[in-house]
Design an enzyme around this catalytic site. Structure first.
Site, PDB file in Angstrom:
ATOM      1  N   ASP A  37       2.273   4.151   7.929  1.00 55.86           N
ATOM      2  CA  ASP A  37       1.815   5.448   8.446  1.00 55.86           C
ATOM      3  C   ASP A  37       0.360   5.641   8.007  1.00 55.86           C
ATOM      4  O   ASP A  37       0.092   6.256   6.979  1.00 55.86           O
ATOM      5  CB  ASP A  37       2.721   6.563   7.915  1.00 55.86           C
ATOM      6  CG  ASP A  37       2.386   7.928   8.506  1.00 55.86           C
ATOM      7  OD1 ASP A  37       1.396   8.031   9.250  1.00 55.86           O
ATOM      8  OD2 ASP A  37       3.104   8.900   8.204  1.00 55.86           O
ATOM      9  N   HIS A  38      -0.569   5.099   8.792  1.00 51.79           N
ATOM     10  CA  HIS A  38      -1.981   5.063   8.419  1.00 51.79           C
ATOM     11  C   HIS A  38      -2.855   5.785   9.433  1.00 51.79           C
ATOM     12  O   HIS A  38      -2.505   5.909  10.606  1.00 51.79           O
ATOM     13  CB  HIS A  38      -2.455   3.613   8.329  1.00 51.79           C
ATOM     14  CG  HIS A  38      -2.249   2.994   6.989  1.00 51.79           C
ATOM     15  ND1 HIS A  38      -3.201   2.212   6.374  1.00 51.79           N
ATOM     16  CD2 HIS A  38      -1.207   3.049   6.127  1.00 51.79           C
ATOM     17  CE1 HIS A  38      -2.754   1.804   5.203  1.00 51.79           C
ATOM     18  NE2 HIS A  38      -1.543   2.295   5.037  1.00 51.79           N
ATOM     19  N   SER A 105       2.631   8.858  -2.794  1.00 49.10           N
ATOM     20  CA  SER A 105       1.536   9.736  -3.205  1.00 49.10           C
ATOM     21  C   SER A 105       0.252   9.480  -2.440  1.00 49.10           C
ATOM     22  O   SER A 105      -0.732  10.193  -2.617  1.00 49.10           O
ATOM     23  CB  SER A 105       1.280   9.590  -4.707  1.00 49.10           C
ATOM     24  OG  SER A 105       0.984   8.255  -5.041  1.00 49.10           O
ATOM     25  N   GLY A 106       0.238   8.458  -1.570  1.00 47.38           N
ATOM     26  CA  GLY A 106      -0.851   8.317  -0.614  1.00 47.38           C
ATOM     27  C   GLY A 106      -1.982   7.405  -1.046  1.00 47.38           C
ATOM     28  O   GLY A 106      -2.079   6.955  -2.182  1.00 47.38           O
ATOM     29  N   GLU A 107      -2.863   7.160  -0.080  1.00 53.75           N
ATOM     30  CA  GLU A 107      -4.067   6.357  -0.281  1.00 53.75           C
ATOM     31  C   GLU A 107      -5.271   7.140   0.236  1.00 53.75           C
ATOM     32  O   GLU A 107      -5.225   7.749   1.307  1.00 53.75           O
ATOM     33  CB  GLU A 107      -3.981   5.043   0.477  1.00 53.75           C
ATOM     34  CG  GLU A 107      -2.869   4.113   0.057  1.00 53.75           C
ATOM     35  CD  GLU A 107      -2.789   2.907   0.977  1.00 53.75           C
ATOM     36  OE1 GLU A 107      -3.705   2.057   0.921  1.00 53.75           O
ATOM     37  OE2 GLU A 107      -1.834   2.820   1.765  1.00 53.75           O
ATOM     38  N   ASN A 110      -6.468   6.856   3.970  1.00 53.93           N
ATOM     39  CA  ASN A 110      -5.924   7.650   5.066  1.00 53.93           C
ATOM     40  C   ASN A 110      -6.070   9.153   4.881  1.00 53.93           C
ATOM     41  O   ASN A 110      -6.251   9.896   5.839  1.00 53.93           O
ATOM     42  CB  ASN A 110      -4.432   7.326   5.238  1.00 53.93           C
ATOM     43  CG  ASN A 110      -4.184   5.852   5.396  1.00 53.93           C
ATOM     44  OD1 ASN A 110      -4.703   5.222   6.292  1.00 53.93           O
ATOM     45  ND2 ASN A 110      -3.396   5.289   4.479  1.00 53.93           N
ATOM     46  N   SER A 173       5.238   2.895  -8.767  1.00 50.76           N
ATOM     47  CA  SER A 173       4.385   1.841  -9.328  1.00 50.76           C
ATOM     48  C   SER A 173       4.389   1.866 -10.850  1.00 50.76           C
ATOM     49  O   SER A 173       3.857   0.951 -11.472  1.00 50.76           O
ATOM     50  CB  SER A 173       2.948   1.990  -8.819  1.00 50.76           C
ATOM     51  OG  SER A 173       2.414   3.256  -9.165  1.00 50.76           O
ATOM     52  N   GLY A 174       4.951   2.906 -11.456  1.00 51.27           N
ATOM     53  CA  GLY A 174       4.981   3.032 -12.906  1.00 51.27           C
ATOM     54  C   GLY A 174       6.095   3.960 -13.333  1.00 51.27           C
ATOM     55  O   GLY A 174       6.866   4.467 -12.507  1.00 51.27           O
ATOM     56  N   THR A 191       6.553  -2.437  -3.862  1.00 47.04           N
ATOM     57  CA  THR A 191       5.938  -3.593  -3.210  1.00 47.04           C
ATOM     58  C   THR A 191       5.821  -4.785  -4.144  1.00 47.04           C
ATOM     59  O   THR A 191       5.282  -5.819  -3.749  1.00 47.04           O
ATOM     60  CB  THR A 191       4.533  -3.244  -2.683  1.00 47.04           C
ATOM     61  OG1 THR A 191       3.719  -2.802  -3.777  1.00 47.04           O
ATOM     62  CG2 THR A 191       4.601  -2.166  -1.621  1.00 47.04           C
ATOM     63  N   LYS A 194       9.097  -6.187  -9.675  1.00 50.02           N
ATOM     64  CA  LYS A 194       9.113  -5.875 -11.100  1.00 50.02           C
ATOM     65  C   LYS A 194      10.456  -5.254 -11.484  1.00 50.02           C
ATOM     66  O   LYS A 194      10.787  -4.151 -11.023  1.00 50.02           O
ATOM     67  CB  LYS A 194       7.978  -4.913 -11.442  1.00 50.02           C
ATOM     68  CG  LYS A 194       6.589  -5.515 -11.288  1.00 50.02           C
ATOM     69  CD  LYS A 194       5.515  -4.525 -11.709  1.00 50.02           C
ATOM     70  CE  LYS A 194       4.126  -5.137 -11.644  1.00 50.02           C
ATOM     71  NZ  LYS A 194       3.067  -4.169 -12.046  1.00 50.02           N
TER      72      LYS A 194
END
Length: 321
Positions: A37-38, A105-107, A110, A173-174, A191, A194
């Site tokens: 979704d970009h 939480s997004g990039e 975008n 991611s954490g 992604t 881990k």
């Protein structure tokens, strides 16, 4: 047995092509599908960024069996969470219960388009947690008034609700995002293979819930051509999400990856037509506890031969995992 998914990459194909591809993925026997979704592609060479939710609506009508999912939508900047709730409810109705709402939480790539700056990572997680609470409340059928730290909702109510709300996934991611996902999500999204992400998710309440991962590959009978294409379109993947989330556009991604070599990409992304190489790339996700892995075939113009190869050779082998 791990489920294997297909990825509609809105960054590498146009909307009509994406729908045709997921129809082909259903025919080939993929267990589920996910959709990026970009607003921008990561690199100019990818060349596309259509509106994912229109593509999803068309895909829901063009397919019959394959589940659909956002991987992932940011419900905090471009989209207000009240609007995301409405979109998710509508998608669940259109797909007749086949939709899952993946959130993250997004990039900056975008979300910068609406202005207002890019919040720090800990603020973005606060916003995501509040957004999930709003979305869940609206999907439950409540009339909602909300005045929180980051969002206001004035007298909102969804008028077209599915019998069962779509499951909500949260990308992690954490440890802090795993805590959020464990407490508020129906499934984990990641992604990287881990095991500590799976362990943290389960520790915070995610035990027994699905855990979905994603893995890029580049199928081509010509391995050198596959490596060149993966380097051209997907070398951004080497940066990792803590870095990728901050970069503002394709030019920044091109600069950040200018020294990534084709050999570097080939070491991290299975390239060519070696089925065993893909199996060995999927295996760490299975060993880490992921229950679903969505594959990305790099190259919008190379989906049809990939789907044929996947149906005949790849999927039967992956079923053995």
């Amino acid at each position: 047995m791990v489920q294997i998914g297909y990825t509609m990459m809105t960054e590498q194909a146009g909307p009509r092509e994406l729908v045709a591809h997921v129809v082909g993925a259903e025919r080939a026997g993929f267990d589920f599908s996910v959709t990026s979704d970009h607003y921008f592609p990561w690199l100019d060479s990818q060349g596309h960024a259509s509106y994912a939710w229109s593509v999803l609506g068309a895909a829901a009508q063009a397919t019959e069996r394959i589940p659909l999912m956002t991987y992932v939508t940011c419900p905090t900047r471009r989209y207000h969470p009240a609007v995301v709730a409405q979109k998710a409810a509508t998608m669940q109705l259109l797909s007749q219960g086949r939709f899952r709402l993946g959130l993250g939480s997004g990039e900056n790539l975008n979300e910068h388009v609406v202005g207002g700056g890019w919040p720090a990572a800990h603020v973005r997680l606060e916003m995501l947690e509040e957004a999930v609470e709003i979305i869940r409340a609206l999907l439950s059928g409540k009339s909602l008034n909300h005045h929180g730290a980051h969002f206001d909702v004035e007298n909102a109510k969804l008028w077209d609700l599915p019998d069962s709300p779509p499951p909500i996934g949260v990308a992690v991611s954490g440890d802090r995002s795993c805590e959020l996902a464990g407490q508020h999500a129906d499934l984990l999204i990641a992604t990287e293979p881990k095991q500590e992400l799976v362990t943290a998710f389960e520790r915070h309440g995610g035990g027994g819930k699905p855990k979905v991962a994603q893995l890029p590959i580049c199928y081509d009978p010509d391995r050198e051509a596959a490596i060149a294409r993966a380097h051209d379109q997907f070398r951004w993947f080497s940066g990792g999400w803590p870095v990728n989330a901050e970069l503002p556009g394709p030019t920044a991604f091109a600069g950040a990856t200018q020294f990534v070599r084709p050999d570097d990409v080939a070491e991290s992304i299975p390239c060519g037509d070696d089925v065993e190489a893909v199996v060995e790339a999927v295996r760490p996700y299975v060993d880490a506890g992921f229950t679903e892995v969505a594959l990305i075939q790099i190259g919008g113009d190379h989906q049809e031969p990939y789907l044929e190869w996947a149906e005949q050779k790849l999927l039967p082998k992956l079923r053995e995992l």
